[in-house]
Design a protein around this motif. Structure first.
Motif, mmCIF file in Angstrom:
data_model
loop_
_atom_site.group_PDB
_atom_site.id
_atom_site.type_symbol
_atom_site.label_atom_id
_atom_site.label_comp_id
_atom_site.label_asym_id
_atom_site.label_seq_id
_atom_site.Cartn_x
_atom_site.Cartn_y
_atom_site.Cartn_z
ATOM 1 N N UNK A 22 0.834 -1.205 0.000
ATOM 2 C CA UNK A 22 0.000 0.000 0.000
ATOM 3 C C UNK A 22 0.874 1.263 0.000
ATOM 4 N N UNK A 23 1.877 1.302 0.881
ATOM 5 C CA UNK A 23 2.722 2.496 1.003
ATOM 6 C C UNK A 23 3.552 2.737 -0.255
ATOM 7 N N UNK A 24 4.148 1.657 -0.810
ATOM 8 C CA UNK A 24 5.073 1.833 -1.934
ATOM 9 C C UNK A 24 4.337 2.005 -3.257
ATOM 10 N N UNK A 25 3.438 1.102 -3.570
ATOM 11 C CA UNK A 25 2.826 1.119 -4.893
ATOM 12 C C UNK A 25 1.647 2.100 -4.997
ATOM 13 N N UNK A 26 0.766 2.097 -4.023
ATOM 14 C CA UNK A 26 -0.439 2.924 -4.123
ATOM 15 C C UNK A 26 -0.169 4.358 -3.658
ATOM 16 N N UNK A 27 0.429 4.505 -2.469
ATOM 17 C CA UNK A 27 0.653 5.854 -1.936
ATOM 18 C C UNK A 27 1.812 6.572 -2.618
ATOM 19 N N UNK A 28 2.954 5.864 -2.780
ATOM 20 C CA UNK A 28 4.153 6.514 -3.330
ATOM 21 C C UNK A 28 4.131 6.594 -4.853
ATOM 22 N N UNK A 29 3.735 5.499 -5.525
ATOM 23 C CA UNK A 29 3.821 5.448 -6.987
ATOM 24 C C UNK A 29 2.477 5.670 -7.678
ATOM 25 N N UNK A 30 1.426 5.881 -6.925
ATOM 26 C CA UNK A 30 0.106 6.203 -7.477
ATOM 27 C C UNK A 30 -0.476 5.100 -8.357
ATOM 28 N N UNK A 31 -0.165 3.842 -8.029
ATOM 29 C CA UNK A 31 -0.789 2.723 -8.736
ATOM 30 C C UNK A 31 -2.239 2.611 -8.262
ATOM 31 N N UNK A 32 -3.207 2.539 -9.182
ATOM 32 C CA UNK A 32 -4.610 2.389 -8.760
ATOM 33 C C UNK A 32 -4.807 1.112 -7.942
ATOM 34 N N UNK A 33 -5.566 1.191 -6.846
ATOM 35 C CA UNK A 33 -5.773 0.007 -6.000
ATOM 36 C C UNK A 33 -6.334 -1.185 -6.765
ATOM 37 N N UNK A 34 -7.195 -0.946 -7.766
ATOM 38 C CA UNK A 34 -7.779 -2.062 -8.513
ATOM 39 C C UNK A 34 -6.749 -2.793 -9.363
ATOM 40 N N UNK A 35 -5.605 -2.152 -9.653
ATOM 41 C CA UNK A 35 -4.519 -2.829 -10.366
ATOM 42 C C UNK A 35 -3.551 -3.513 -9.394
ATOM 43 N N UNK A 36 -3.391 -2.922 -8.229
ATOM 44 C CA UNK A 36 -2.439 -3.478 -7.268
ATOM 45 C C UNK A 36 -2.917 -4.813 -6.695
ATOM 46 N N UNK A 37 -4.186 -4.887 -6.345
ATOM 47 C CA UNK A 37 -4.713 -6.109 -5.722
ATOM 48 C C UNK A 37 -5.386 -6.949 -6.796
ATOM 49 N N UNK A 38 -4.770 -8.073 -7.152
ATOM 50 C CA UNK A 38 -5.298 -8.876 -8.261
ATOM 51 C C UNK A 38 -5.437 -10.342 -7.844
ATOM 52 N N UNK A 39 -5.999 -11.136 -8.741
ATOM 53 C CA UNK A 39 -6.256 -12.553 -8.433
ATOM 54 C C UNK A 39 -4.979 -13.364 -8.269
ATOM 55 N N UNK A 40 -3.872 -12.860 -8.820
ATOM 56 C CA UNK A 40 -2.617 -13.610 -8.711
ATOM 57 C C UNK A 40 -2.174 -13.754 -7.264
ATOM 58 N N UNK A 41 -2.560 -12.811 -6.414
ATOM 59 C CA UNK A 41 -2.190 -12.923 -5.005
ATOM 60 C C UNK A 41 -2.642 -14.254 -4.405
ATOM 61 N N UNK A 42 -3.755 -14.776 -4.881
ATOM 62 C CA UNK A 42 -4.304 -16.006 -4.314
ATOM 63 C C UNK A 42 -3.450 -17.231 -4.617
#
Length: 321
Positions: A22-42
């Motif tokens: 959350x801190x690095x990709x979403x907050x720092x690099x402005x990656x949209x949350x819907x792209x950061x959290x994906x099905x591959x995590x499972x």
């Protein structure tokens, strides 16, 4: 300072792992949350890097794909812990974990991080593309076991034009790993000289994919196959030959002319730097080098003489596709 690594499934991963992303990709690099959290995590294994006092400092994930390929992704080190070698330690821990399982590792690297991954044996294998507004390149390591053998003493292991190590081999598995690592980095030419196009060596899916990518991906690419005998190719369907006949302007096969001097050892040349050299047509023994321009120049001259004296295979030309 040493760090430790903990592996989790997504279901059992602690909150710190999500917090770092959350801190690095979403907050720092402005990656949209819907792209950061994906099905591959499972389906991925997740790694948390911690200091000796258990302070979390970084994360990454590793997941399998087809064809014995592993994917590394979502690598992140918190800003206050960067520049201390922790990212490199995390990457190499993932490589060590993956090497026994996968013959190839892939990742998507942000443009600024390409040199970081090259130091551990990854090379660029795509044009630049946009991902979440950030320029990226696909990178691959075609010999993770080779890279782990060389690291940490050898920076840029198995990188074409950079690594000057003589990589010795005396088993077919090690020879094929070196062959693929070289072929996968060809940007213009691959010249191959052997007695036969043996199926176990040259009709493997990964090698065909590398040859196809070279032939299709580069306008001035040139794949030359020079062999002594084409009869086994006629008797048994060889998919590399089928590829050659579909891309005749990029891939060409010739037979040697026994009336002219021939080399006594097989070899493969990649661009102006890479060479795989065997001491015998019948044994997987020899060496590979990724930065040996002098040797490649001499062998190229010998190959060119044999090629100019060679002849086309009439039988292969008449085979139906």
């Amino acid at each position: 300072m040493t760090i430790r690594f903990r592996k989790y499934s997504w279901q059992l991963a602690p909150g710190q792992l999500r917090d770092i992303r959350q801190k690095v990709f979403i907050d720092e690099q402005n990656v949209p949350p819907e792209l950061e959290w994906d099905d591959t995590d499972e389906i991925a294994d997740h790694y948390l890097a911690v200091l000796p006092d258990n302070t979390p400092i970084g994360v990454a994930r590793l997941f399998p794909a087809l064809d014995e390929t592993g994917h590394i992704g979502r690598m992140a080190i918190l800003p206050e812990h960067r520049g201390k070698g922790f990212g490199e330690a995390l990457l190499r821990h993932l490589m060590a974990e993956a090497a026994p399982q996968f013959g190839e590792l892939r990742l998507s690297a942000q443009e600024h991080a390409v040199p970081f991954y090259r130091r551990s044996g990854f090379h660029v294998c795509s044009d630049v593309y946009d991902d979440a507004g950030i320029p990226h390149y696909d990178m691959r390591c075609l010999g993770p076991r080779l890279a782990m053998e060389a690291l940490p003493d050898n920076a840029y292991p198995a990188i074409l034009g950079v690594d000057q190590t003589s990589w010795l081999f005396d088993t077919e598995g090690r020879m094929l790993a070196l062959m693929d690592a070289l072929a996968g980095q060809a940007r213009q030419r691959l010249w191959l000289y052997d007695r036969l196009l043996e199926h176990d060596l040259y009709d493997r899916s990964r090698f065909r994919e590398l040859i196809s990518a070279l032939a299709r991906g580069h306008r001035l690419s040139e794949v030359r196959l020079l062999i002594h005998d084409d009869k086994p190719l006629v008797k048994r369907r060889h998919k590399l030959v089928e590829l050659m006949r579909r891309l005749p302007s990029r891939i060409e096969l010739r037979l040697t002319n026994d009336d002219y001097p021939l080399e006594d050892q097989p070899f493969m040349l990649v661009d102006r730097e890479g060479v795989l050299y065997r001491h015998d047509f019948y044994k997987p023994e020899g060496f590979g080098k990724f930065a040996d321009g002098g040797r490649v120049k001499l062998l190229s001259e010998s190959f060119q003489r044999m090629w100019d004296a060679g002849r086309s295979s009439l039988e292969l030309r008449e085979l139906p596709l």
